[in-house]
Write a protein that holds these residues in place. Structure first.
Motif, mmCIF file in Angstrom:
data_model
loop_
_atom_site.group_PDB
_atom_site.id
_atom_site.type_symbol
_atom_site.label_atom_id
_atom_site.label_comp_id
_atom_site.label_asym_id
_atom_site.label_seq_id
_atom_site.Cartn_x
_atom_site.Cartn_y
_atom_site.Cartn_z
ATOM 1 N N THR A 101 9.667 -7.837 5.514
ATOM 2 C CA THR A 101 10.942 -7.348 6.033
ATOM 3 C C THR A 101 11.461 -6.159 5.230
ATOM 4 O O THR A 101 11.843 -5.131 5.788
ATOM 5 N N GLU A 102 11.484 -6.318 3.915
ATOM 6 C CA GLU A 102 12.082 -5.300 3.064
ATOM 7 C C GLU A 102 11.172 -4.100 2.824
ATOM 8 O O GLU A 102 11.658 -3.006 2.549
ATOM 9 N N HIS A 103 9.874 -4.312 2.939
ATOM 10 C CA HIS A 103 8.969 -3.267 2.458
ATOM 11 C C HIS A 103 7.920 -2.834 3.481
ATOM 12 O O HIS A 103 7.903 -1.678 3.900
ATOM 13 N N VAL A 104 7.057 -3.758 3.868
ATOM 14 C CA VAL A 104 5.868 -3.376 4.632
ATOM 15 C C VAL A 104 6.224 -2.766 5.987
ATOM 16 O O VAL A 104 5.665 -1.741 6.380
ATOM 17 N N ARG A 105 7.146 -3.374 6.699
ATOM 18 C CA ARG A 105 7.419 -2.904 8.064
ATOM 19 C C ARG A 105 8.082 -1.532 8.090
ATOM 20 O O ARG A 105 8.147 -0.883 9.131
ATOM 21 N N ARG A 106 8.562 -1.060 6.946
ATOM 22 C CA ARG A 106 9.211 0.250 6.877
ATOM 23 C C ARG A 106 8.250 1.339 6.424
ATOM 24 O O ARG A 106 8.652 2.455 6.152
ATOM 25 N N ARG A 107 6.961 1.000 6.332
ATOM 26 C CA ARG A 107 5.961 1.947 5.886
ATOM 27 C C ARG A 107 4.790 2.021 6.859
ATOM 28 O O ARG A 107 4.567 1.090 7.623
ATOM 29 N N ARG A 108 4.073 3.103 6.764
ATOM 30 C CA ARG A 108 2.869 3.276 7.581
ATOM 31 C C ARG A 108 1.743 3.700 6.635
ATOM 32 O O ARG A 108 1.692 4.848 6.181
ATOM 33 N N TYR A 109 0.870 2.761 6.323
ATOM 34 C CA TYR A 109 -0.189 3.018 5.357
ATOM 35 C C TYR A 109 -1.392 3.669 6.047
ATOM 36 O O TYR A 109 -1.905 3.139 7.032
ATOM 37 N N GLN A 110 -1.846 4.774 5.488
ATOM 38 C CA GLN A 110 -3.019 5.444 6.036
ATOM 39 C C GLN A 110 -4.309 4.757 5.593
ATOM 40 O O GLN A 110 -5.270 4.671 6.354
ATOM 41 N N THR A 111 -4.338 4.285 4.356
ATOM 42 C CA THR A 111 -5.539 3.654 3.823
ATOM 43 C C THR A 111 -5.184 2.341 3.132
ATOM 44 O O THR A 111 -4.031 2.099 2.778
ATOM 45 N N ARG A 112 -6.190 1.513 2.911
ATOM 46 C CA ARG A 112 -5.981 0.277 2.172
ATOM 47 C C ARG A 112 -5.625 0.568 0.716
ATOM 48 O O ARG A 112 -4.839 -0.153 0.111
ATOM 49 N N SER A 113 -6.220 1.608 0.154
ATOM 50 C CA SER A 113 -5.908 1.963 -1.237
ATOM 51 C C SER A 113 -4.440 2.333 -1.396
ATOM 52 O O SER A 113 -3.790 1.948 -2.380
ATOM 53 N N GLU A 114 -3.900 3.050 -0.432
ATOM 54 C CA GLU A 114 -2.480 3.405 -0.463
ATOM 55 C C GLU A 114 -1.614 2.147 -0.393
ATOM 56 O O GLU A 114 -0.626 2.008 -1.125
ATOM 57 N N ALA A 115 -2.007 1.220 0.471
ATOM 58 C CA ALA A 115 -1.251 -0.030 0.598
ATOM 59 C C ALA A 115 -1.325 -0.847 -0.691
ATOM 60 O O ALA A 115 -0.320 -1.414 -1.133
ATOM 61 N N LYS A 116 -2.487 -0.893 -1.328
ATOM 62 C CA LYS A 116 -2.639 -1.644 -2.579
ATOM 63 C C LYS A 116 -1.703 -1.109 -3.655
ATOM 64 O O LYS A 116 -1.037 -1.873 -4.363
ATOM 65 N N ARG A 117 -1.663 0.213 -3.802
ATOM 66 C CA ARG A 117 -0.797 0.811 -4.821
ATOM 67 C C ARG A 117 0.665 0.497 -4.547
ATOM 68 O O ARG A 117 1.438 0.178 -5.460
ATOM 69 N N ASP A 118 1.036 0.571 -3.284
ATOM 70 C CA ASP A 118 2.437 0.342 -2.920
ATOM 71 C C ASP A 118 2.827 -1.123 -3.100
ATOM 72 O O ASP A 118 3.919 -1.433 -3.594
ATOM 73 N N LEU A 119 1.945 -2.035 -2.728
ATOM 74 C CA LEU A 119 2.225 -3.460 -2.878
ATOM 75 C C LEU A 119 2.286 -3.858 -4.350
ATOM 76 O O LEU A 119 3.091 -4.712 -4.733
ATOM 77 N N PHE A 120 1.442 -3.253 -5.167
ATOM 78 C CA PHE A 120 1.512 -3.503 -6.605
ATOM 79 C C PHE A 120 2.886 -3.107 -7.142
ATOM 80 O O PHE A 120 3.508 -3.847 -7.926
ATOM 81 N N GLN A 121 3.391 -1.949 -6.734
ATOM 82 C CA GLN A 121 4.706 -1.490 -7.183
ATOM 83 C C GLN A 121 5.796 -2.458 -6.752
ATOM 84 O O GLN A 121 6.707 -2.777 -7.524
ATOM 85 N N TYR A 122 5.709 -2.942 -5.514
ATOM 86 C CA TYR A 122 6.740 -3.858 -5.030
ATOM 87 C C TYR A 122 6.701 -5.172 -5.796
ATOM 88 O O TYR A 122 7.741 -5.671 -6.252
ATOM 89 N N ILE A 123 5.512 -5.758 -5.958
ATOM 90 C CA ILE A 123 5.404 -7.079 -6.576
ATOM 91 C C ILE A 123 5.724 -7.029 -8.060
ATOM 92 O O ILE A 123 6.574 -7.790 -8.558
ATOM 93 N N GLU A 124 5.039 -6.174 -8.796
ATOM 94 C CA GLU A 124 5.130 -6.199 -10.253
ATOM 95 C C GLU A 124 6.306 -5.391 -10.811
ATOM 96 O O GLU A 124 6.896 -5.772 -11.818
ATOM 97 N N VAL A 125 6.641 -4.289 -10.172
ATOM 98 C CA VAL A 125 7.698 -3.421 -10.704
ATOM 99 C C VAL A 125 9.070 -3.793 -10.149
ATOM 100 O O VAL A 125 10.044 -3.875 -10.893
ATOM 101 N N PHE A 126 9.139 -4.050 -8.843
ATOM 102 C CA PHE A 126 10.448 -4.333 -8.234
ATOM 103 C C PHE A 126 10.741 -5.824 -8.146
ATOM 104 O O PHE A 126 11.711 -6.310 -8.730
#
Length: 291
Positions: free
Chosen positions: A232-257
């Motif tokens: 709700t807060e993160h994934v649906r507001r983004r459009r990932y071009q690659t899996r690598s891009e999604a991995k980096r973004d999900l890492f930031q959400y989980i561990e940093v935020f």
């Protein structure tokens, strides 16, 4: 009979009065003290709202303002946010499930039985899997959540939905936390969690396996809630071009935020790491020493 119009001659006093009146008409209304304070407060609200990636509603914004030392009322924050059009992200679509039971594999009993309370970290963990859309295809995410602090203690991301997805997340959690014997590991009845690899890890670390009843997501509500929040807060507001891009973004959400910053309502509006530091400082110290 003739009438002559007398020329009006204004006195200096009357000219002063008229000039003051027209000056007053030309001036914009002065900003009141309350309006000035609201303008400053709205700026602070926007800072918190943007820092949360526009995911906080008024209750969390108000709590964060309190932590920042800003004195204001929750209703006032809600009113200013509504007037400024600041709205938190809300769910707008259903997500498919990833639970695929294998009747050939044995399932654990539901030992947890919806008792999600835990007196200390690393007594009860909950695990689940979801998938993230990218232009390259699905990216599968497995997480392990500590039920005491709601902290994500283990996670793994892969392009395929295999048993290694769940075991990698569990092994990461074990490396980071080193729990004592008797920890309850709860999951759904997916084949990834009923696999021999998963059972072997649980046995080797003296952990007690537990599984939800078939088709009953409420038996695993905390981790289901986390995944819903993530989408709700993160994934649906983004459009990932690659899996690598999604991995980096999900890492930031989980561990940093999420783990470090996001205010959690079930924890009294502190982050998972803040909760552990406040309520179990000895545990945090031992983890830091091990790391």
């Amino acid at each position: 009979m003739y009438f002559y119009a007398r020329k009006r001659v204004s006195s200096p006093a009357s000219r002063g009065v008229e000039g003051g009146y027209y000056d007053w008409r030309r001036r914009q209304p002065a900003e009141t003290r309350r309006e000035s304070a609201n303008r400053v407060l709205l700026g602070q609200i926007r800072e918190v709202f943007e820092a949360s990636d526009q995911t906080y509603g008024s209750p969390r914004v108000w709590r964060q303002l309190q932590k920042n030392g800003v004195c204001c009322g929750e209703n006032r924050v809600a009113r200013l946010m509504q007037k400024a059009g600041l709205r938190a992200a809300v769910p707008d679509r259903a997500w498919p499930r990833t639970t695929v039971p294998d009747p050939r594999l044995l399932a654990f009993e539901n030992v947890l039985e919806r008792d999600f309370a835990a007196e200390a970290p690393d007594m009860k963990w909950a695990a689940d899997i979801t998938y993230i859309p990218t232009e390259e295809g699905w990216l599968y995410l497995s997480v392990v959540l500590d039920l005491s602090s709601r902290r994500v203690v283990g996670w793994a991301m892969k392009p395929t939905l295999g048993r290694a997805l769940a075991t990698d997340a569990l092994e990461m959690a074990l490396r980071q936390r080193s729990p004592d014997e008797g920890l309850i590991h709860h999951s759904d009845r997916g084949c990834q969690y009923a696999s021999e690899d998963q059972r072997e890890i649980l046995t080797d670390h003296c952990m007690l396996g537990s599984m939800s009843r078939l088709g009953n997501c409420l038996d695993n509500a905390p981790v289901e809630s986390f995944l819903s929040t993530l989408k709700t807060e993160h994934v649906r507001r983004r459009r990932y071009q690659t899996r690598s891009e999604a991995k980096r973004d999900l890492f930031q959400y989980i561990e940093v935020f999420y783990n470090r910053k996001r205010l959690h309502s079930a924890l009294g509006y502190v982050s998972p790491m803040e909760f552990e530091t406040q309520h179990h400082p000895s545990r945090e110290t031992s983890l830091a020493a091990e790391g």
